[in-house]
Design an enzyme around this catalytic site. Structure first.
Site, PDB file in Angstrom:
ATOM      1  N   SER A 249      28.252 -44.115  -1.327  1.00 23.73           N
ATOM      2  CA  SER A 249      27.640 -43.344  -0.254  1.00 23.73           C
ATOM      3  C   SER A 249      28.265 -43.846   1.035  1.00 23.73           C
ATOM      4  CB  SER A 249      26.127 -43.566  -0.219  1.00 23.73           C
ATOM      5  OG  SER A 249      25.618 -43.135   1.028  1.00 23.73           O
ATOM      6  N   ARG A 250      28.966 -42.959   1.729  1.00 23.80           N
ATOM      7  CA  ARG A 250      29.697 -43.423   2.908  1.00 23.80           C
ATOM      8  C   ARG A 250      28.785 -43.697   4.086  1.00 23.80           C
ATOM      9  NH1 ARG A 250      35.297 -39.845   2.469  1.00 23.80           N
ATOM     10  NH2 ARG A 250      35.064 -39.463   0.252  1.00 23.80           N
ATOM     11  N   VAL A 251      27.521 -43.300   3.971  1.00 27.74           N
ATOM     12  CA  VAL A 251      26.570 -43.636   5.032  1.00 27.74           C
ATOM     13  C   VAL A 251      25.984 -45.005   4.751  1.00 27.74           C
ATOM     14  CG1 VAL A 251      24.301 -43.035   5.931  1.00 27.74           C
ATOM     15  CG2 VAL A 251      26.046 -41.290   5.674  1.00 27.74           C
TER      16      VAL A 251
END
Lengths: 76, 506
Positions: free
Chosen positions: B363-365
């Protein structure tokens, strides 16, 4: 040369045709050529089609308008 | 008698309101109609993406504007049309009617009711195609979207406004994760839109029933273009879903949109493009299949305060064939989204459900969208599990393991087991935190493997029953204070002592 299609519910009389001819010439000039078609589905009135613009004065469309309004219209 | 008069007068006033002027419309004549594509002569001023009235309450969409004809895709069977039939412009760019009453309804991509109830009340006309919010109107993603799935909320956290792809082979539980997430939004103040593209109607009926039984339809809208619907409707369904979401986004609300699934969406678009004789490229997809998905997913966003502060979170689903994530459409969507949840059939068959491959999922967040208490416990979990997986492969070949390695393996097995979860039993974030806390701090090391599932179930009941205060304080403060941690530690000790029969032989 402009091609105009007049669709009516019943056969138009000569008097009615000349009225239409006069109105068309006024708007589109004398170059306009009128062809007629009888379509009983219109119930009454007529439609005038110029190119892809259509002026719909038929009884059928008015009845369709009522149908649509009663179907979707809100009764307050 | 009085009602009769009342009806008469309302009808009279209704009819009286109708203006019987001659209407003007723009018409065209059907030259050919086949495979859902009409070639129409006339319609000189038709706009791109405009709705065309085909008669009999059916509509078409202009997709090809040429010098002497217009290519229109029928949105429906339009079986009444024949060569020479007349069609007319509506003047309306493709849009659907959305109002607050659409919540709880099942609609088609044009907004027409599919659940047998009356049409949705008049509200705003939302365009299906809309330019995504610009850079300056956005805010970075910081609020969590709780899926209720431990593996996701701990290690692949999703934030409101993020796009997270759920990708895997058929039958690996992709829809289950999405529906489970919707079920978990009951008290999260999030409106959900579930878009079913090319699905079996029986599956959709089942999904709807589950959502109804769990009360999720109170905050969910279903948009459906099932497998027997025209390819044009399947092509429009995701855009209809995000258009509905934007109605609520403009009110400052948080919305979750699930696209199930975009693989069938790309296939429907390929079908239409080939019939429109547009040039085809890789895997016979048209050249703009990337744009098809990028313009859809870019509309997921989190808006800043000046623009209402609402958000749209997107959970697109892609089905791979034989785990091939390097196929054309999967690579496209992976590059568009802010991360992926990767589901593997091997894990599913081995009993690991949800079958999430934590190593390949990202998850790039990330932890920007996690509350502090979750960060406190899950911080090192991903690393620990990665080390465990390496050890597992190694341990298969050597039977002589030192104490430390063995301990690490045992711990890994227990942490892994804690990630197993029923698809329809979402956990609140406080519940997840107390369970993961127990696992990563070694309280499960003394429990036998076969009792782990039971342990978790009764442990949660125990915490709810005897130590509700811990959960309440975590919910309020959003983090674990030192007192909470101490209280939790003693609670787990007590609980373990109550269940000596589950422990390993000393």
């Amino acid at each position: 040369m402009m091609k105009i299609l007049v669709t009516s519910a019943i056969e138009l009389t000569a008097a009615q045709m000349s009225k239409i001819q006069k109105a068309v010439t006024k708007k589109y000039g004398s170059e306009a050529k009128i062809s007629t078609v009888v379509n009983p589905k219109l119930i009454g009135g007529l439609t005038i089609t110029v190119g892809s613009r259509q002026f719909d004065g038929s009884l059928r469309s008015k009845i369709d308008q009522i149908k649509k309004m009663l179907g979707e219209g809100t009764i307050s | 008698m009085r009602t009769q008069n009342h009806h008469d007068s309302t009808f009279a006033s209704l009819i009286g309101d109708i203006a019987f002027d001659t209407t003007e419309k723009e018409v065209g004549t059907v030259m050919s109609f086949g495979d859902g594509i009409l070639q129409v002569d006339g319609l000189e001023n038709a706009q791109m993406g405009e709705l065309i009235d085909l008669g009999e309450n059916q509509f078409g969409l202009t997709l090809n504007l040429e010098k002497d004809k217009v290519g229109i895709v029928a949105l429906g069977s339009a079986a009444h049309l024949e060569a020479g039939s007349q069609v007319s412009r509506t003047g309306r760019i493709l849009s659907l009617n959305v109002s607050d009453e659409i919540i709880g309804r099942v609609v088609d991509p044009l907004g027409r009711a599919l659940d047998g109830r009356p049409e949705v009340a008049q509200g705003r006309l939302m365009n299906l195609e809309r330019i995504a919010p610009g850079v300056m109107t956005r805010q970075s993603v910081t609020q969590p979207l709780q899926t209720g799935v431990k593996a996701i909320d701990a290690m692949i956290p999703i934030g409101r406004g993020q796009r997270e792809l759920i990708i895997g082979d058929r039958g690996t539980g992709k829809t289950a994760i999405a529906v489970g997430t919707i079920l978990n939004q009951a008290d999260q103040n999030v409106i959900c839109v579930y878009v079913g593209i090319g699905q079996k109607r029986s599956t959709l009926a089942q999904t709807r029933q589950i959502l109804e039984e769990r009360g999720a339809m109170n905050y969910t809208i279903i948009v459906s273009a099932s497998a027997s619907d025209a390819a044009s409707l399947q092509y429009l369904a995701p855009y209809a879903g995000v258009a509905i979401a934007e109605y609520f986004l403009d009110q400052g609300k948080d919305v979750l949109v699930v696209y199930d699934d975009l693989t069938k969406h790309a296939q429907a678009y390929r079908e239409i493009s080939l019939l429109l004789r547009r040039p085809s490229g890789r895997e016979a997809f048209p050249g703009d299949v990337f744009y098809l998905h990028s313009r859809l997913l870019e509309r997921a966003c989190r808006l800043n305060k000046e623009h209402g502060g609402g958000s749209i979170t997107a959970l697109p689903i892609i089905e791979t064939q034989g785990n091939d994530v390097s196929a054309f459409v999967p690579t496209n969507v992976i590059s568009i989204t802010d991360g992926q949840i990767y589901l593997e059939a091997d894990l599913f068959n081995a009993g690991m459900k949800p079958a999430i491959n934590v190593g390949l999922s990202v998850s790039r967040v990330g932890s920007a969208a996690q509350i502090k208490s979750m960060k406190q416990v899950a911080g090192t979990m991903k690393l620990d599990l990665a080390q465990f997986r390496e050890l597992q492969a190694f341990a298969q070949f050597s039977s002589d393991l030192d104490e430390r390695t063995k301990a690490q393996l045992d711990r890994g097995v227990r942490v892994n087991a804690v990630l197993k979860q029923g698809w329809d039993t979402p956990l609140k974030v406080e519940e997840q935190v107390v369970v993961i806390f127990a696992a990563v701090n070694g309280y499960l090391d003394v429990i036998q493997e076969k009792y782990l599932v039971q342990w978790e179930k009764e442990y949660l009941e125990y915490i709810h029953g005897q130590h509700q205060a811990i959960l309440v304080s975590m919910r309020k403060e959003q983090k674990m204070s030192d007192e909470t941690i101490a209280a939790l530690k003693s609670a787990i000790d007590v609980f373990n002592r109550l269940h000596e029969e589950w422990m390993l032989e000393a």
